[in-house]
Design a protein around this motif. Structure first.
Motif, mmCIF file in Angstrom:
data_model
loop_
_atom_site.group_PDB
_atom_site.id
_atom_site.type_symbol
_atom_site.label_atom_id
_atom_site.label_comp_id
_atom_site.label_asym_id
_atom_site.label_seq_id
_atom_site.Cartn_x
_atom_site.Cartn_y
_atom_site.Cartn_z
ATOM 1 N N SER A 268 -13.468 13.218 19.860
ATOM 2 C CA SER A 268 -12.962 11.870 19.614
ATOM 3 C C SER A 268 -12.170 11.850 18.319
ATOM 4 N N TRP A 269 -11.211 10.942 18.261
ATOM 5 C CA TRP A 269 -10.457 10.746 17.032
ATOM 6 C C TRP A 269 -10.028 9.289 16.956
ATOM 7 N N GLY A 270 -9.747 8.839 15.744
ATOM 8 C CA GLY A 270 -9.331 7.456 15.567
ATOM 9 C C GLY A 270 -8.629 7.253 14.244
ATOM 10 N N VAL A 271 -7.775 6.232 14.203
ATOM 11 C CA VAL A 271 -7.104 5.812 12.972
ATOM 12 C C VAL A 271 -7.292 4.303 12.842
ATOM 13 N N ALA A 272 -7.503 3.841 11.627
ATOM 14 C CA ALA A 272 -7.720 2.421 11.379
ATOM 15 C C ALA A 272 -6.983 2.005 10.120
ATOM 16 N N MET A 273 -6.662 0.714 10.060
ATOM 17 C CA MET A 273 -5.946 0.191 8.902
ATOM 18 C C MET A 273 -6.453 -1.208 8.576
ATOM 19 N N ASN A 274 -6.780 -1.433 7.301
ATOM 20 C CA ASN A 274 -7.103 -2.769 6.808
ATOM 21 C C ASN A 274 -5.810 -3.424 6.327
ATOM 22 N N ILE A 275 -5.282 -4.315 7.145
ATOM 23 C CA ILE A 275 -3.995 -4.935 6.820
ATOM 24 C C ILE A 275 -4.129 -5.861 5.618
ATOM 25 N N ASN A 276 -5.223 -6.616 5.582
ATOM 26 C CA ASN A 276 -5.535 -7.448 4.418
ATOM 27 C C ASN A 276 -7.046 -7.620 4.359
ATOM 28 N N GLY A 277 -7.507 -8.550 3.539
ATOM 29 C CA GLY A 277 -8.945 -8.722 3.374
ATOM 30 C C GLY A 277 -9.666 -9.164 4.627
ATOM 31 N N GLY A 278 -8.952 -9.743 5.592
ATOM 32 C CA GLY A 278 -9.615 -10.244 6.794
ATOM 33 C C GLY A 278 -9.235 -9.540 8.069
ATOM 34 N N LEU A 279 -8.062 -8.889 8.115
ATOM 35 C CA LEU A 279 -7.553 -8.318 9.360
ATOM 36 C C LEU A 279 -7.568 -6.799 9.327
ATOM 37 N N SER A 280 -8.090 -6.192 10.384
ATOM 38 C CA SER A 280 -8.082 -4.733 10.535
ATOM 39 C C SER A 280 -7.740 -4.381 11.976
ATOM 40 N N VAL A 281 -7.067 -3.236 12.156
ATOM 41 C CA VAL A 281 -6.686 -2.762 13.486
ATOM 42 C C VAL A 281 -7.014 -1.275 13.578
ATOM 43 N N SER A 282 -7.171 -0.766 14.806
ATOM 44 C CA SER A 282 -7.465 0.651 14.992
ATOM 45 C C SER A 282 -7.037 1.107 16.374
ATOM 46 N N TYR A 283 -6.854 2.431 16.492
ATOM 47 C CA TYR A 283 -6.599 3.060 17.787
ATOM 48 C C TYR A 283 -7.402 4.349 17.833
#
Length: 356
Positions: A268-283
């Motif tokens: 398994s692998w994944g990448v994630a990003m905290n765009i700001n203090g409330g929003l985060s996304v990942s794949y």
């Protein structure tokens, strides 16, 4: 192709109650509620709304000399018991714990790829990944060493977990499992590696003994169940990424003509990003290879051959406002539940969740 659409809402309800007793420390209760909406393209969805409610209990105390004791009890949906542990943190030699379904063991490392919500295989799309677990499903005693200090490998620790009978039972007080299952004692060994605040990794191995069986030559001499994992994670500012491999050799064969589900190789692998203090996304993506070992005579007997491959991928997002988090997941699994040797089955899920 099956398309799943799922919407949900959840929120952290915080501390519900606090009780204390003399010389016994404090007991606190927290809870959460989760509302989901799910539709599956190509299937009859029926009532699309669902709800989950969890309760968690935690307590702490201090012994003479500053050593600390901690209690955790987790009740999952509809207040059903899930896990518990009692831990003693010493001043110099680490933490010892008795665990019932939670604690320091190989099960904590089944998938450490970063994600904003669900793992790629856990979006509700029908994936049935056979994950490493070690002694996690059995009552076990575990030890976590003190973390190392220093600039190079500061934070690194060693974890050992042991179950006298790794038979997936969680005994109540004044109870024993009896002679159930075909497994013996199990031992997990994990090296949790740290290098500063950016780079981390882990190596783990577990072995569960199986009783000797003179009538089954395949179990002689190496018929014990074995599991292993290796992984690496890296953080850079708001970005995080991770990759890992794991293997599970069940040694499930017996005397006969054909036996399946003997080994699983997962990655398994994944990448994630905290765009700001409330929003985060990942794949993320996860692959599980189910391997067979036919017990037959003649050329090619007892050779491992990859027969079925399940592959999942998921896009997740989460947004938090105060104590409420809205979460969304779109997940797709090819050959879900290893149902088709040609990997022809495809399911796609889009799911949202609101947590309170």
């Amino acid at each position: 192709m099956k398309k799943i659409t799922k919407l949900g809402l959840s929120a952290l309800c915080g501390s519900l109650a606090v009780a204390s007793a003399a010389n016994a420390g404090d007991i606190s209760v927290t809870g959460s509620a989760e509302i989901t909406y799910l539709t599956v393209d190509g299937n009859t969805t029926g009532h699309p709304f669902g709800m989950k409610s969890n309760l968690g209990f935690s307590g702490s105390g201090e012994l003479d000399g500053g050593q600390k004791v901690a209690l955790t009890i987790t009740n999952t949906d509809k207040s059903a018991f899930s896990a518990a542990s009692i831990a003693l943190t010493t001043n110099n030699i680490g933490t010892f714990a008795i665990s019932n379904g939670t604690g320091a063991d190989l099960g904590d490392y089944d998938d450490k790829a970063p994600t904003a919500w669900e793992e790629a295989w856990d979006g509700g799309q029908g994936a049935t990944t056979d994950k490493i677990s070690g002694v996690a499903s059995s009552t076990n005693i575990n030890w976590t060493s003190p973390a190392t200090t220093g600039n190079i490998m500061g934070g690194t620790k060693l974890i050992l977990a042991y179950a006298p009978r790794n038979n997936a039972t969680k005994q109540n007080d004044k109870a024993a499992s009896g002679d159930t299952g075909t497994t013996g004692k199990g031992l997990d060994v994990i090296l949790d590696l740290r290098s500063g605040k950016k780079l981390s990794g882990f190596l783990g191995y577990s072995r569960t003994k199986r009783p000797h069986n003179d009538g089954d030559n395949h179990r002689e001499p190496d018929g014990h169940k074995e599991e292993a994992v290796i992984g690496l994670n890296y953080k850079l500012g708001p970005f995080s990424m991770g990759y890992q491999h794991s293997a599970e050799d069940l040694k499930a064969q017996g005397s006969g003509t054909s036996f399946e589900n003997d080994m699983y190789l997962n990655k398994s692998w994944g990448v994630a990003m905290n765009i700001n203090g409330g929003l985060s996304v990942s794949y993320g993506e996860a692959t599980s290879n189910q391997i067979f070992t036919p017990v037959t005579n003649g050329a090619g007997a007892n050779k491992f051959t990859k027969k079925r491959k399940q592959k999942s991928k998921a896009l997740n997002a989460a947004y938090t406002i105060g104590g409420v988090t809205a979460k969304w997941s779109s997940a797709e699994t090819k050959n879900a539940a290893n149902s088709d040797r040609k990997s022809a089955r495809l399911e796609l899920q889009s799911r949202s969740d609101l947590v309170c």
